[in-house]
Design a protein around this motif. Structure first.
Motif, mmCIF file in Angstrom:
data_model
loop_
_atom_site.group_PDB
_atom_site.id
_atom_site.type_symbol
_atom_site.label_atom_id
_atom_site.label_comp_id
_atom_site.label_asym_id
_atom_site.label_seq_id
_atom_site.Cartn_x
_atom_site.Cartn_y
_atom_site.Cartn_z
ATOM 1 N N VAL A 92 0.876 -1.180 0.000
ATOM 2 C CA VAL A 92 0.000 0.000 0.000
ATOM 3 C C VAL A 92 0.911 1.227 0.000
ATOM 4 O O VAL A 92 1.767 1.368 0.880
ATOM 5 C CB VAL A 92 -0.939 0.021 1.229
ATOM 6 N N LEU A 93 0.706 2.093 -0.984
ATOM 7 C CA LEU A 93 1.564 3.261 -1.162
ATOM 8 C C LEU A 93 0.761 4.560 -1.077
ATOM 9 O O LEU A 93 -0.372 4.630 -1.557
ATOM 10 C CB LEU A 93 2.243 3.204 -2.541
ATOM 11 N N TRP A 94 1.375 5.588 -0.506
ATOM 12 C CA TRP A 94 0.834 6.947 -0.605
ATOM 13 C C TRP A 94 1.519 7.538 -1.821
ATOM 14 O O TRP A 94 2.695 7.866 -1.797
ATOM 15 C CB TRP A 94 1.137 7.733 0.660
ATOM 16 N N VAL A 95 0.787 7.636 -2.921
ATOM 17 C CA VAL A 95 1.422 7.979 -4.200
ATOM 18 C C VAL A 95 1.562 9.474 -4.446
ATOM 19 O O VAL A 95 2.495 9.897 -5.116
ATOM 20 C CB VAL A 95 0.688 7.314 -5.392
ATOM 21 N N ASP A 96 0.634 10.290 -3.929
ATOM 22 C CA ASP A 96 0.778 11.736 -4.091
ATOM 23 C C ASP A 96 -0.125 12.468 -3.112
ATOM 24 O O ASP A 96 -1.033 11.894 -2.539
ATOM 25 C CB ASP A 96 0.495 12.192 -5.532
ATOM 26 N N ASN A 106 -7.977 8.621 0.733
ATOM 27 C CA ASN A 106 -7.999 7.360 -0.028
ATOM 28 C C ASN A 106 -7.689 7.562 -1.513
ATOM 29 O O ASN A 106 -7.115 6.681 -2.154
ATOM 30 C CB ASN A 106 -9.345 6.650 0.132
ATOM 31 N N ASN A 107 -8.040 8.721 -2.063
ATOM 32 C CA ASN A 107 -7.776 8.959 -3.496
ATOM 33 C C ASN A 107 -6.289 9.167 -3.788
ATOM 34 O O ASN A 107 -5.875 9.177 -4.940
ATOM 35 C CB ASN A 107 -8.600 10.132 -4.019
ATOM 36 N N GLU A 108 -5.489 9.302 -2.743
ATOM 37 C CA GLU A 108 -4.046 9.481 -2.913
ATOM 38 C C GLU A 108 -3.268 8.182 -2.671
ATOM 39 O O GLU A 108 -2.047 8.174 -2.733
ATOM 40 C CB GLU A 108 -3.549 10.559 -1.925
ATOM 41 N N MET A 109 -4.004 7.112 -2.408
ATOM 42 C CA MET A 109 -3.390 5.830 -2.052
ATOM 43 C C MET A 109 -3.495 4.844 -3.218
ATOM 44 O O MET A 109 -4.364 4.963 -4.074
ATOM 45 C CB MET A 109 -4.088 5.233 -0.831
ATOM 46 N N GLN A 110 -2.591 3.870 -3.210
ATOM 47 C CA GLN A 110 -2.598 2.820 -4.241
ATOM 48 C C GLN A 110 -2.273 1.486 -3.571
ATOM 49 O O GLN A 110 -1.366 1.394 -2.739
ATOM 50 C CB GLN A 110 -1.551 3.115 -5.320
ATOM 51 N N SER A 135 -6.340 3.592 7.853
ATOM 52 C CA SER A 135 -5.270 2.616 8.072
ATOM 53 C C SER A 135 -5.061 1.830 6.771
ATOM 54 O O SER A 135 -5.945 1.764 5.909
ATOM 55 C CB SER A 135 -5.618 1.648 9.206
ATOM 56 N N ALA A 136 -3.892 1.212 6.667
ATOM 57 C CA ALA A 136 -3.584 0.421 5.477
ATOM 58 C C ALA A 136 -4.518 -0.770 5.361
ATOM 59 O O ALA A 136 -4.966 -1.118 4.265
ATOM 60 C CB ALA A 136 -2.130 -0.037 5.510
ATOM 61 N N ALA A 137 -4.842 -1.401 6.489
ATOM 62 C CA ALA A 137 -5.734 -2.571 6.464
ATOM 63 C C ALA A 137 -7.133 -2.183 5.992
ATOM 64 O O ALA A 137 -7.746 -2.881 5.178
ATOM 65 C CB ALA A 137 -5.790 -3.213 7.845
ATOM 66 N N ALA A 138 -7.654 -1.052 6.493
ATOM 67 C CA ALA A 138 -8.990 -0.595 6.084
ATOM 68 C C ALA A 138 -8.996 -0.191 4.612
ATOM 69 O O ALA A 138 -9.937 -0.503 3.872
ATOM 70 C CB ALA A 138 -9.437 0.565 6.964
ATOM 71 N N PHE A 139 -7.945 0.510 4.189
ATOM 72 C CA PHE A 139 -7.858 0.907 2.784
ATOM 73 C C PHE A 139 -7.792 -0.316 1.878
ATOM 74 O O PHE A 139 -8.469 -0.380 0.855
ATOM 75 C CB PHE A 139 -6.638 1.810 2.542
ATOM 76 N N ARG A 140 -6.980 -1.288 2.257
ATOM 77 C CA ARG A 140 -6.839 -2.496 1.447
ATOM 78 C C ARG A 140 -8.178 -3.229 1.320
ATOM 79 O O ARG A 140 -8.572 -3.633 0.227
ATOM 80 C CB ARG A 140 -5.784 -3.415 2.063
ATOM 81 N N ALA A 141 -8.886 -3.393 2.416
ATOM 82 C CA ALA A 141 -10.186 -4.073 2.386
ATOM 83 C C ALA A 141 -11.172 -3.313 1.502
ATOM 84 O O ALA A 141 -11.896 -3.913 0.688
ATOM 85 C CB ALA A 141 -10.731 -4.216 3.802
ATOM 86 N N ASN A 142 -11.195 -1.986 1.629
ATOM 87 C CA ASN A 142 -12.089 -1.149 0.826
ATOM 88 C C ASN A 142 -11.708 -1.210 -0.653
ATOM 89 O O ASN A 142 -12.572 -1.310 -1.527
ATOM 90 C CB ASN A 142 -12.052 0.290 1.341
ATOM 91 N N ALA A 143 -10.407 -1.143 -0.943
ATOM 92 C CA ALA A 143 -9.946 -1.164 -2.341
ATOM 93 C C ALA A 143 -10.306 -2.495 -3.020
ATOM 94 O O ALA A 143 -10.793 -2.505 -4.152
ATOM 95 C CB ALA A 143 -8.440 -0.932 -2.406
ATOM 96 N N LEU A 144 -10.086 -3.595 -2.316
ATOM 97 C CA LEU A 144 -10.406 -4.909 -2.905
ATOM 98 C C LEU A 144 -11.898 -5.082 -3.122
ATOM 99 O O LEU A 144 -12.330 -5.730 -4.079
ATOM 100 C CB LEU A 144 -9.857 -6.026 -2.014
#
Length: 196
Positions: A92-96, A106-110, A135-144
């Motif tokens: 999980v990356l913070w891209v910009d 969340n729109n800045e994460m990948q 959190s990375a775990a919450a973002f990952r679950a939401n993204a998937l």
């Protein structure tokens, strides 16, 4: 020489000449066997050549794919502002920081993750999801669950990511990817350090 022996010699030669014009059954079978052996060996040679060409083509495709994904993954890691999480087969990356507020949304994460069921490497990012990053775990679950996957590669049979330190202090990530096609596989090893 007597007349009888001259006659038998001439008669023997003419019978021999007549017999030479036709093949015997043994000669015919022998000729067919030799022709069949030559045909089988020619077919085997052509088949081996075709398989070799096909194998070479498949291996070239695997090499190109592995180099392309290696470069793409390294570029994403290098360009990121921060590494939020590194798992065995995801990052999980913070891209910009699009709005410049120094706060993660969340729109800045990948999320870059290998789909273990489909053997695909996918990227997940939604620039319209402006919710605060929790959190990375919450973002990952939401993204998937909610984001559309952007396929980076198919046939990714294995992936291992290793970080030099835990987030947010991660500066360096090494990775190993294995690509499989038909009965061949290619493993690529790479690493990338964040520029920031």
């Amino acid at each position: 020489m007597s007349r009888v022996s001259a006659f038998s010699l001439r008669h023997g030669r003419s019978r021999l000449k007549a017999r030479r014009g036709a093949f015997t059954l043994v000669e015919l079978l022998l000729a067919m066997t030799i022709t069949a052996l030559v045909g089988v060996s020619a077919a085997a040679t052509l088949s081996a050549t075709a398989y070799g060409t096909s194998s070479r083509r498949s291996m070239s495709a695997l090499l190109v794919k592995s180099r392309m994904v290696n470069t793409r993954l390294a570029t994403a890691i290098r360009a990121s502002l921060e590494v939020e999480a590194v798992g065995a087969d995801y990052v999980v990356l913070w891209v910009d920081d699009t709005n410049g507020d120094d706060t993660k949304q969340n729109n800045e994460m990948q999320l870059i993750e290998r789909d273990t069921l489909e053997n695909e490497l996918n990227s997940y990012r939604d620039t319209s999801d402006t919710a605060p990053f929790s959190s990375a775990a919450a973002f990952r679950a939401n993204a998937l669950a909610a984001y559309a996957a952007e396929p980076w590669a198919t046939g990714v049979s294995a992936m291992t990511l290793t970080a030099d330190a835990g987030p947010p202090d991660t500066k360096f990530i090494s990775f190993r990817l294995t690509f499989t096609a038909d009965d061949m596989s290619e493993t690529t090893v790479g690493a990338a350090a964040r520029r920031n």
